[in-house]
Design an enzyme around this catalytic site. Sequence first.
Site, mmCIF file in Angstrom:
data_model
loop_
_atom_site.group_PDB
_atom_site.id
_atom_site.type_symbol
_atom_site.label_atom_id
_atom_site.label_comp_id
_atom_site.label_asym_id
_atom_site.label_seq_id
_atom_site.Cartn_x
_atom_site.Cartn_y
_atom_site.Cartn_z
ATOM 1 N N HIS A 8 134.924 71.183 -35.408
ATOM 2 C CA HIS A 8 136.018 70.618 -34.622
ATOM 3 C C HIS A 8 136.880 71.719 -33.994
ATOM 4 C CE1 HIS A 8 135.653 66.918 -37.447
ATOM 5 N NE2 HIS A 8 134.882 66.778 -36.386
ATOM 6 N N HIS A 9 136.336 72.949 -33.937
ATOM 7 C CA HIS A 9 137.185 74.025 -33.396
ATOM 8 C C HIS A 9 137.477 73.802 -31.922
ATOM 9 C CE1 HIS A 9 133.403 75.548 -31.833
ATOM 10 N NE2 HIS A 9 134.060 76.451 -31.149
ATOM 11 N N LYS A 29 129.801 67.641 -29.433
ATOM 12 C CA LYS A 29 128.736 67.338 -28.460
ATOM 13 C C LYS A 29 127.372 67.572 -29.070
ATOM 14 C CE LYS A 29 127.690 66.403 -24.153
ATOM 15 N NZ LYS A 29 126.710 65.429 -24.688
ATOM 16 N N LYS A 35 125.233 77.070 -29.981
ATOM 17 C CA LYS A 35 124.692 76.951 -28.626
ATOM 18 C C LYS A 35 125.832 76.834 -27.611
ATOM 19 C CE LYS A 35 121.281 74.015 -28.546
ATOM 20 N NZ LYS A 35 120.384 72.844 -28.386
ATOM 21 N N LYS A 66 125.381 66.211 -33.884
ATOM 22 C CA LYS A 66 124.031 65.678 -33.662
ATOM 23 C C LYS A 66 123.948 64.325 -34.331
ATOM 24 C CE LYS A 66 120.189 67.315 -31.830
ATOM 25 N NZ LYS A 66 120.218 68.327 -30.748
ATOM 26 N N SER A 74 125.115 68.814 -19.345
ATOM 27 C CA SER A 74 125.895 67.710 -19.914
ATOM 28 C C SER A 74 127.392 67.970 -19.718
ATOM 29 C CB SER A 74 125.641 67.580 -21.421
ATOM 30 O OG SER A 74 124.494 66.800 -21.663
HETATM 31 N N1 GLU Z 1 119.902 67.332 -27.191
HETATM 32 C C1 GLU Z 1 120.167 68.464 -26.377
HETATM 33 C C2 GLU Z 1 120.297 69.718 -27.227
HETATM 34 O O1 GLU Z 1 119.807 69.766 -28.324
HETATM 35 C C3 GLU Z 1 121.337 68.239 -25.431
HETATM 36 C C4 GLU Z 1 122.659 68.003 -26.070
HETATM 37 C C5 GLU Z 1 123.756 67.575 -25.095
HETATM 38 O O2 GLU Z 1 123.521 67.542 -23.904
HETATM 39 O O3 GLU Z 1 124.837 67.271 -25.592
HETATM 40 O O4 GLU Z 1 120.810 70.706 -26.805
#
Ligand code: GLU
Length: 470
Positions: free
Chosen positions: A63-64, A69, A93, A105, A361
């Site tokens: 939550h930083h 996402k 990432k 996720k 995204s």
């Molecule tokens: N599922 C993709 C990933 O592992 C995209 C995640 C996204 O767009 O939020 O990076």
Amino acid sequence: MNTEYSFFDAVCESFDKAAKYTKFDKGILEQIKQCNSVLRIHFPVKIGDQIEVIKAYRVQHSHHKLPCKGGIRFSEMVNLDEVMALSALMTYKCAIVNVPFGGAKGGISINPKKYSERDLERITRRYTSELIKKRFIGPGEDVPAPDYGTGEREMSWILDTYMAMHPGEVDALGCVTGKPVTQGGVKGRKEATGLGVFFGIREVCNNEEVMQKIGLPKGIENKKVIVQGLGNVGYHTAKFFQEGGAIIVGIAEYEGSIYNEKGLDVEAVVAHRKQTGSILNFPGAQNFEKNTDAIEASCDILIPAALENVINSSNANKIKAKIIGEAANGPLTPEADEILNQKGVLIIPDMYLNAGGVTVSYFEWLKNLSHVRYGRLEKRFMENQSTNILAQIESMTGNKIPDNQRNLLIHGPDEIDLVRSGLEDTMIKATNEILECWKANPEIKDMRTAAFVVAINKVGTSYEELGIFP
Ligand code: GLU
């Protein structure tokens, strides 16, 4: 699933290896590493005349930065350990590509092929309602996206369910990304991960020093490439490599794999698969019985683009590629990583290389919050400005610019142009940041560790600056 190891432990292991090269307090490092919130749910759905209890998850790793996402996958292999690992990779990432989100996720433990479209819709809608109830979805809280086994269709169902339960919420479109363009999606999202993989590997291959280390000539052209997995990511990656002048010598899918040293035409392979139900027996190509056989075939670049764990202690020693580009998340076990690093194979790590999806995204989410299509305001203005500049040049020089050149020069940006150039710039910058970090720390042995150092430095600094420790 191969249970030879815990995927989350493997991510933590990579984290610990890199943490030694950072300067953060032990407590901050521990806070970065752990998953902040974990949701595990069971809910009933009527399938035919039976009630089926569906198991699903959503994990918010950090939550930083908010919102959190990350994608949602539909697969029988989904389990808590996997979702935790993938959510952690999302945090690192996003940090690497400067996308201001925390990692998350989700997953539903089903084989989507076993359900009708109507059943899948009901499962997806019910899962979304659970996320809403627990505040695990929302444009400012947590924003899902496609992942293995999901796509635009599922994102539309998620959006529709969210909107129905949040009438009048002006930014509701930003509750999920990877939507169809007609439903608030952005042009270029579908192919974004594959294009990002291409841009990332191309940038690494353009680095003279790195290529010298592994004994390959600079550039992408004529490099022999094998792609494992012909889903959305694998297909687009293969296509961009072919367009970029590389030779796709092998393709692996679950029914088997094919190889042709002279090159396979990706579109033709896809058409052949559509027609015959399999990539096998493609004209001019050699069949391999096992889908993993192509992974061990001769090539310069191997791109695993499906699920985790495909390169492990049983096949790592047989890999002939000099570069492995991790388009999938976690395709190498830590044992395989170790073996291949010792062999001198350059491993371009997942959480940076497949960041193209989340980068675009981010562009989609920004579009949803600003309620305007990219290029709408500036396209015409820029075209007029360029037309005026060209007219001045023509009158000053007395030369007429040929029509094909003129069209290129005056073209104002459309959404797809801006998304693709934004993605290219993001991947180039991220690559160079990691390579510079690697060069500056000679004790760092591999690119994954360098990428983790870059990520930890950014997330750690963010925590320090937040000053959230009571
Ligand atoms: N599922 C993709 C990933 O592992 C995209 C995640 C996204 O767009 O939020 O990076």
